[in-house]
Design a protein around this motif. Structure first.
Motif, PDB file in Angstrom:
ATOM      1  N   THR A  12      10.325   5.340  40.191  1.00  0.00           N
ATOM      2  CA  THR A  12       9.212   6.238  39.859  1.00  0.00           C
ATOM      3  C   THR A  12       9.287   7.554  40.622  1.00  0.00           C
ATOM      4  OG1 THR A  12       7.802   5.254  41.567  1.00  0.00           O
ATOM      5  CG2 THR A  12       7.597   4.338  39.336  1.00  0.00           C
ATOM      6  N   SER A  13      10.209   7.665  41.566  1.00  0.00           N
ATOM      7  CA  SER A  13      10.335   8.933  42.298  1.00  0.00           C
ATOM      8  C   SER A  13      11.659   8.971  43.056  1.00  0.00           C
ATOM      9  CB  SER A  13       9.157   9.114  43.274  1.00  0.00           C
ATOM     10  OG  SER A  13       9.383   8.434  44.474  1.00  0.00           O
ATOM     11  N   ILE A  15      15.043   9.074  45.032  1.00  0.00           N
ATOM     12  CA  ILE A  15      16.437   8.659  44.806  1.00  0.00           C
ATOM     13  C   ILE A  15      16.557   7.764  43.571  1.00  0.00           C
ATOM     14  CG2 ILE A  15      18.327   7.301  45.792  1.00  0.00           C
ATOM     15  CD1 ILE A  15      17.260   8.185  48.611  1.00  0.00           C
ATOM     16  N   ARG A  35       6.054   0.317  40.500  1.00  0.00           N
ATOM     17  CA  ARG A  35       4.664  -0.118  40.304  1.00  0.00           C
ATOM     18  C   ARG A  35       3.860   0.872  39.480  1.00  0.00           C
ATOM     19  NH1 ARG A  35       3.477  -0.752  46.539  1.00  0.00           N
ATOM     20  NH2 ARG A  35       4.649   1.191  46.334  1.00  0.00           N
ATOM     21  N   ARG A  36       4.198   2.167  39.575  1.00  0.00           N
ATOM     22  CA  ARG A  36       3.355   3.176  38.904  1.00  0.00           C
ATOM     23  C   ARG A  36       3.748   3.335  37.434  1.00  0.00           C
ATOM     24  NH1 ARG A  36       3.889   7.531  43.668  1.00  0.00           N
ATOM     25  NH2 ARG A  36       5.858   6.409  43.852  1.00  0.00           N
ATOM     26  N   ASP A  57       5.906  -5.050  40.791  1.00  0.00           N
ATOM     27  CA  ASP A  57       5.985  -4.963  42.245  1.00  0.00           C
ATOM     28  C   ASP A  57       7.152  -5.860  42.666  1.00  0.00           C
ATOM     29  OD1 ASP A  57       5.657  -5.436  45.028  1.00  0.00           O
ATOM     30  OD2 ASP A  57       3.524  -4.974  44.871  1.00  0.00           O
ATOM     31  N   VAL A  58       8.149  -5.303  43.331  1.00  0.00           N
ATOM     32  CA  VAL A  58       9.346  -6.104  43.657  1.00  0.00           C
ATOM     33  C   VAL A  58       9.019  -7.286  44.573  1.00  0.00           C
ATOM     34  CG1 VAL A  58      11.161  -4.366  43.297  1.00  0.00           C
ATOM     35  CG2 VAL A  58       9.998  -4.495  45.518  1.00  0.00           C
ATOM     36  N   ASN A  84      16.955  -0.114  45.238  1.00  0.00           N
ATOM     37  CA  ASN A  84      16.569   1.140  45.896  1.00  0.00           C
ATOM     38  C   ASN A  84      15.130   1.129  46.417  1.00  0.00           C
ATOM     39  OD1 ASN A  84      16.607   4.263  46.173  1.00  0.00           O
ATOM     40  ND2 ASN A  84      14.943   3.836  44.732  1.00  0.00           N
ATOM     41  N   TYR A 150      11.183  -0.438  60.415  1.00  0.00           N
ATOM     42  CA  TYR A 150      11.953   0.170  59.316  1.00  0.00           C
ATOM     43  C   TYR A 150      13.453   0.105  59.631  1.00  0.00           C
ATOM     44  CZ  TYR A 150      13.881   3.493  55.997  1.00  0.00           C
ATOM     45  OH  TYR A 150      14.659   4.076  55.017  1.00  0.00           O
ATOM     46  N   VAL A 183      16.739  12.736  53.210  1.00  0.00           N
ATOM     47  CA  VAL A 183      16.689  13.120  51.796  1.00  0.00           C
ATOM     48  C   VAL A 183      15.245  13.514  51.502  1.00  0.00           C
ATOM     49  CG1 VAL A 183      17.254  12.416  49.442  1.00  0.00           C
ATOM     50  CG2 VAL A 183      18.283  11.192  51.380  1.00  0.00           C
ATOM     51  N   THR A 185      12.208  13.470  49.546  1.00  0.00           N
ATOM     52  CA  THR A 185      11.603  12.701  48.452  1.00  0.00           C
ATOM     53  C   THR A 185      10.135  12.488  48.854  1.00  0.00           C
ATOM     54  OG1 THR A 185      12.064  10.605  49.561  1.00  0.00           O
ATOM     55  CG2 THR A 185      13.792  11.428  48.098  1.00  0.00           C
TER      56      THR A 185
END
Ligand code: NDP
Ligand code: 8X3
Length: 252
Positions: A12-13, A15, A35-36, A57-58, A84, A150, A183, A185
């Protein structure tokens, strides 16, 4: 890539969207997952018949398996899976971080990748062809203050990718980990809970990588002859370097 089917999570955005666009432009059929749903509807409308939206949703592993099994015939046999979807939430030290944020990062960046691979791998094995791409990060091995969970999730992705390569050696299934630096994003906006000013300051005065730069690297790995497996690519903006060793001195 004409005739091949590619599934991109987090399309949805950023990468993921750029990767989906790159493969559609090369003639592939692409499943865009995220999700979006409003965004997916808009992008698939623009991309045309070879794009299919999967609003999911993954982290919902049960639905992931059933939704992939229920894809339209033309999109069901996945040749390339681009894992991703992912996120960083905050930059707090571990004792103050919201534990639900930790859980969300681990469930999205790690557990969901396992579930996605487990859903797609049997088909690839049966066809003896396929390519699994993992979106890692330099954060897998470059630690920074507040990166804690993260960074650890991306270390998981790195090692999972290498281990899967070992498992799948000798089959027709390739495994690649892409590890970008900065990157531009929506990544920093998500990290800073929608604070656009704070997010923009991350990229102030330098030229970050673009989502299209990463998409090109992903695409390149997939276009090499079937006997060539790119294990790992690390790429950074020319303006980015490695942090100096930080020493906390007792006298300040
Ligand atoms: P964006 O925030 O622009 O994109 C993240 C994507 O992940 C969105 O499409 C989002 O879709 C999706 N996503 C997040 N959570 C879920 C979920 N639970 N289920 C389904 N989709 C989800 O960031 P980037 O494009 O930068 O990030 C893509 C990947 O690249 C991430 O794995 C990130 O860690 C990695 N990366 C990014 C770097 C950077 O500097 N930007 C550098 C190195 C790696 P939606 O919200 O609609 O579900
Ligand atoms: C995203 C890049 O440096 O913010 O993975 O961790 S970084």
């Amino acid at each position: 890539m004409v005739g091949q089917t590619v599934l991109v999570t987090g399309a949805t955005s950023g990468i993921g969207l750029a990767t989906a666009e790159r493969f559609v432009a090369a003639g592939a059929r692409v499943v865009l997952l995220g999700r979006r749903g409003d965004r997916l509807a808009e992008f698939t409308r623009k991309l045309g018949d070879r794009a299919h939206a999967l609003v999911l949703d993954v982290r919902d592993h049960v639905r992931v398996a059933s939704a992939l099994a229920a894809l339209p015939d033309a999109f069901r046999a996945i040749d390339v899976l681009v894992n991703n979807a992912g996120l960083a939430l905050g930059l707090s030290s571990l004792e103050t971080i919201d534990f639900e944020d930790c859980t969300q990062m681990i469930e999205t960046n790690c557990a969901a990748v396992l579930a996605m691979n487990r859903a797609v791998l049997p088909g690839m094995r049966a066809r003896d062809r396929g390519h699994i791409i993992h979106m890692g990060s330099i954060a897998s091995h470059v630690a920074y203050p507040g990166g804690n969970v993260y960074c650890a999730t991306k270390a998981f992705v790195h090692q999972l990718s290498q281990s899967m390569k070992a498992d799948l050696a000798g089959t027709g299934v390739r495994v690649t980990c892409i590890e970008p630096g900065m990157v531009e994003t929506e990544f920093s906006e998500v990290r800073f809970s929608g604070d656009k000013t704070k997010a923009a300051s991350v990229y102030r005065g330098m030229k970050p990588l673009t989502p299209a730069d990463i998409a090109e690297a992903v695409f390149w790995c997939c276009t090499l002859p079937a006997h060539v497996n790119v294990n790992l690519i690390e790429l950074m903006p020319t303006a980015q370097g490695f942090g100096p060793t930080i020493v906390k001195r007792v006298d300040g």
